[in-house]
Design a protein around this motif. Structure first.
Motif, PDB file in Angstrom:
ATOM      1  N   PHE A   1       0.813  -1.218   0.000  1.00  0.00           N
ATOM      2  CA  PHE A   1       0.000   0.000   0.000  1.00  0.00           C
ATOM      3  C   PHE A   1       0.844   1.263   0.000  1.00  0.00           C
ATOM      4  O   PHE A   1       0.472   2.274  -0.595  1.00  0.00           O
ATOM      5  N   ASP A   2       2.001   1.229   0.655  1.00  0.00           N
ATOM      6  CA  ASP A   2       2.878   2.395   0.732  1.00  0.00           C
ATOM      7  C   ASP A   2       4.237   2.146   0.091  1.00  0.00           C
ATOM      8  O   ASP A   2       5.202   2.865   0.382  1.00  0.00           O
ATOM      9  N   ASN A   3       4.325   1.145  -0.748  1.00  0.00           N
ATOM     10  CA  ASN A   3       5.580   0.861  -1.436  1.00  0.00           C
ATOM     11  C   ASN A   3       5.606   1.628  -2.750  1.00  0.00           C
ATOM     12  O   ASN A   3       4.958   1.244  -3.731  1.00  0.00           O
ATOM     13  N   TRP A   4       6.363   2.705  -2.781  1.00  0.00           N
ATOM     14  CA  TRP A   4       6.330   3.621  -3.924  1.00  0.00           C
ATOM     15  C   TRP A   4       6.830   2.967  -5.199  1.00  0.00           C
ATOM     16  O   TRP A   4       6.266   3.176  -6.268  1.00  0.00           O
ATOM     17  N   TYR A   5       7.858   2.155  -5.104  1.00  0.00           N
ATOM     18  CA  TYR A   5       8.452   1.557  -6.297  1.00  0.00           C
ATOM     19  C   TYR A   5       7.480   0.583  -6.968  1.00  0.00           C
ATOM     20  O   TYR A   5       7.299   0.597  -8.191  1.00  0.00           O
ATOM     21  N   PHE A   6       6.840  -0.248  -6.156  1.00  0.00           N
ATOM     22  CA  PHE A   6       5.885  -1.195  -6.722  1.00  0.00           C
ATOM     23  C   PHE A   6       4.670  -0.473  -7.297  1.00  0.00           C
ATOM     24  O   PHE A   6       4.184  -0.806  -8.383  1.00  0.00           O
ATOM     25  N   LEU A   7       4.168   0.527  -6.582  1.00  0.00           N
ATOM     26  CA  LEU A   7       2.997   1.261  -7.055  1.00  0.00           C
ATOM     27  C   LEU A   7       3.279   1.993  -8.364  1.00  0.00           C
ATOM     28  O   LEU A   7       2.424   2.057  -9.249  1.00  0.00           O
ATOM     29  N   LEU A   8       4.477   2.547  -8.497  1.00  0.00           N
ATOM     30  CA  LEU A   8       4.832   3.250  -9.722  1.00  0.00           C
ATOM     31  C   LEU A   8       4.866   2.287 -10.907  1.00  0.00           C
ATOM     32  O   LEU A   8       4.309   2.584 -11.972  1.00  0.00           O
ATOM     33  N   CYS A   9       5.501   1.130 -10.720  1.00  0.00           N
ATOM     34  CA  CYS A   9       5.575   0.146 -11.815  1.00  0.00           C
ATOM     35  C   CYS A   9       4.195  -0.406 -12.161  1.00  0.00           C
ATOM     36  O   CYS A   9       3.825  -0.498 -13.342  1.00  0.00           O
ATOM     37  N   ALA A  10       3.420  -0.764 -11.136  1.00  0.00           N
ATOM     38  CA  ALA A  10       2.101  -1.340 -11.382  1.00  0.00           C
ATOM     39  C   ALA A  10       1.152  -0.316 -12.002  1.00  0.00           C
ATOM     40  O   ALA A  10       0.378  -0.646 -12.916  1.00  0.00           O
ATOM     41  N   SER A  11       1.196   0.929 -11.528  1.00  0.00           N
ATOM     42  CA  SER A  11       0.328   1.961 -12.084  1.00  0.00           C
ATOM     43  C   SER A  11       0.683   2.278 -13.524  1.00  0.00           C
ATOM     44  O   SER A  11      -0.193   2.595 -14.334  1.00  0.00           O
ATOM     45  N   THR A  12       1.963   2.172 -13.845  1.00  0.00           N
ATOM     46  CA  THR A  12       2.375   2.383 -15.243  1.00  0.00           C
ATOM     47  C   THR A  12       1.757   1.339 -16.155  1.00  0.00           C
ATOM     48  O   THR A  12       1.249   1.656 -17.243  1.00  0.00           O
ATOM     49  N   LEU A  13       1.756   0.080 -15.712  1.00  0.00           N
ATOM     50  CA  LEU A  13       1.195  -0.992 -16.525  1.00  0.00           C
ATOM     51  C   LEU A  13      -0.328  -1.000 -16.494  1.00  0.00           C
ATOM     52  O   LEU A  13      -0.972  -1.405 -17.462  1.00  0.00           O
ATOM     53  N   GLU A  14      -0.902  -0.546 -15.392  1.00  0.00           N
ATOM     54  CA  GLU A  14      -2.356  -0.613 -15.246  1.00  0.00           C
ATOM     55  C   GLU A  14      -3.066   0.593 -15.847  1.00  0.00           C
ATOM     56  O   GLU A  14      -4.187   0.451 -16.353  1.00  0.00           O
ATOM     57  N   PHE A  15      -2.433   1.759 -15.819  1.00  0.00           N
ATOM     58  CA  PHE A  15      -3.134   2.964 -16.275  1.00  0.00           C
ATOM     59  C   PHE A  15      -2.382   3.727 -17.355  1.00  0.00           C
ATOM     60  O   PHE A  15      -2.958   4.046 -18.406  1.00  0.00           O
ATOM     61  N   LEU A  16      -1.107   4.038 -17.136  1.00  0.00           N
ATOM     62  CA  LEU A  16      -0.395   4.897 -18.075  1.00  0.00           C
ATOM     63  C   LEU A  16      -0.243   4.248 -19.443  1.00  0.00           C
ATOM     64  O   LEU A  16      -0.509   4.878 -20.475  1.00  0.00           O
ATOM     65  N   VAL A  17       0.201   2.992 -19.472  1.00  0.00           N
ATOM     66  CA  VAL A  17       0.336   2.295 -20.749  1.00  0.00           C
ATOM     67  C   VAL A  17      -1.020   2.124 -21.442  1.00  0.00           C
ATOM     68  O   VAL A  17      -1.146   2.402 -22.638  1.00  0.00           O
ATOM     69  N   PRO A  18      -2.087   1.668 -20.744  1.00  0.00           N
ATOM     70  CA  PRO A  18      -3.408   1.620 -21.397  1.00  0.00           C
ATOM     71  C   PRO A  18      -3.886   2.976 -21.894  1.00  0.00           C
ATOM     72  O   PRO A  18      -4.455   3.070 -22.986  1.00  0.00           O
ATOM     73  N   LEU A  19      -3.653   4.036 -21.110  1.00  0.00           N
ATOM     74  CA  LEU A  19      -4.104   5.363 -21.544  1.00  0.00           C
ATOM     75  C   LEU A  19      -3.375   5.803 -22.806  1.00  0.00           C
ATOM     76  O   LEU A  19      -3.997   6.329 -23.746  1.00  0.00           O
TER      77      LEU A  19
END
Length: 400
Positions: A192-210
């Protein structure tokens, strides 16, 4: 107490200080709690009913059962599960501040919530890609309309990728780390507060799809503008005589009353016209094929023009769905990355909660966008909800 035990307790206490002891909702009065509970339950109900309506439309209306619409069905299934499972379990946790269903149910809820929301995003990307192919590569796209193996593989791949993105981390993070940072009465992911994992996962989940759906939309609009400037569609250019491309030029669009046999009859009549005229006409001037060519040219332009109009509608509907997706997902993704970077100390809990609910609102809006953007869905929904009105409209439009 030995030094190792004291050190372990100190680390656990430091970790727990970075996490909220309550879920991201403040204390409310009884009246506010009742209002929030009603609104949350209403959102879950709307999400369930809307997506059930889409699923029923596929079951009852065969006109919707072609390849591209199966992607909408896949999206409706994921959104339905959000309303039927994820939202109801979160409502008491959000209102009371405590998770009372145990660690196993918490893990299951987290895994399904992340899986379903991610699958919903990937489905939107797949819908955009399918519309991109239907507009820019119309001939090859229609040639594969009856082949269902490729769409099924794509839909299954969506669920596999969505599972691999978050679920292994949800299920096994604490086992790999050797400890858990989540309190017994709380329920959130270990990262929940792991910045590195959240950044990578959010890139694959939202930024790349967008970026993907933006790319598809830009190319669709560019393709339509280019065809408008040239006054025709590149996919419908006439080929050499006796070429199979004539059949693709005359293939009916989905939803039209034309059939393949009618297209083949048009080609056959075109080929047999000149010998018939030559046999019955004494004068060379009477054998001129100008009237037929003119009629065929008019028919060809009408087909290409209607194809262009259809593609414009596809582009508009896709743009609406994608914009709603971006509006609902961008705030949460941005705040999650910032929250992870500052360990939850720079983002107010209420703001995080609002962006979190926006994700689920997207699942309730998707089935509303279908009838707004697609005539076939409007007619299917009318057939289910207002059968008498549908029968009346159908009888008026049926030629006597």
């Amino acid at each position: 107490m030995d030094n190792s035990t004291a050190e372990t307790l100190h680390v656990a206490g430091a970790l727990n200080e970075t996490l909220p002891t309550q879920p991201p909702s403040p204390e409310f009065s009884l009246g506010v709690l009742v209002l929030l509970a009603f609104l949350m339950a209403l959102l879950a109900l709307v999400t369930i009913l809307g997506n059930v309506l889409v699923i029923l439309a596929f079951i009852m209306d065969r006109n919707l059962r072609h390849r591209s619409n199966y992607y909408f069905l896949n999206l409706a299934i994921s959104d339905f599960a959000v309303g039927a499972f994820c939202i109801p379990l979160y409502i008491p946790y959000c209102l009371t501040g405590k998770w009372l269903l145990g660690r196993s149910i918490c893990k299951l809820w987290l895994a399904l919530d992340y899986l379903l929301c991610t699958a919903s995003v990937f489905n939107i990307v797949l819908i955009s890609y399918d519309r991109f192919l239907s507009v820019t590569k119309a001939v090859s796209y229609r040639a594969q309309q009856g082949i269902m193996s490729n769409p099924v593989i794509k839909m299954v791949a969506i669920w596999v990728f969505a599972f691999l993105l978050y679920c292994p981390a949800i299920l096994f993070w604490e086992h790999v780390a050797g400890y858990s940072v989540v309190a017994a009465d709380q329920c959130h992911a270990e990262f929940f507060d792991n910045w590195y994992f959240l950044l990578c996962a959010s890139t694959l989940e939202f930024l790349v799809p967008l970026l993907s759906v933006t790319y598809f939309n830009v190319h669709i609009f560019h393709n339509i503008q280019r065809r408008q400037r040239h006054g025709s569609t590149q996919d419908y250019q006439p080929a050499r005589r006796d070429s199979l491309s004539w059949r693709f030029c005359l293939l009916p669009r989905p939803g039209t009353s034309s059939s393949l046999s009618e297209a083949e009859d048009s080609v056959s009549s075109l080929r047999s016209w000149r010998p018939a005229v030559m046999a019955n006409s004494p004068s060379p001037t009477q054998t001129s094929p100008t009237p037929l060519k003119r009629d065929f040219s008019v028919s060809f332009r009408s087909r290409t023009g209607s194809k262009l109009q259809q593609d414009k509608k596809i582009a508009r509907s896709l743009a609406i769905i994608v914009c709603v997706f971006a509006i609902c997902w961008a705030p949460y993704t941005l705040l999650m990355i910032i929250r992870g970077a500052c360990k939850g100390k720079c983002i107010h809990n209420s703001l995080y909660e609002i962006t979190f609910w926006l994700l689920w609102i997207n699942s309730s809006l998707n089935p509303i966008l279908y009838p707004v953007c697609h005539m076939r869905f409007r007619m299917a929904f009318m057939k289910i909800l207002c059968p008498k009105m549908f029968a009346t409209l159908r009888s008026r439009n049926t030629p006597s």
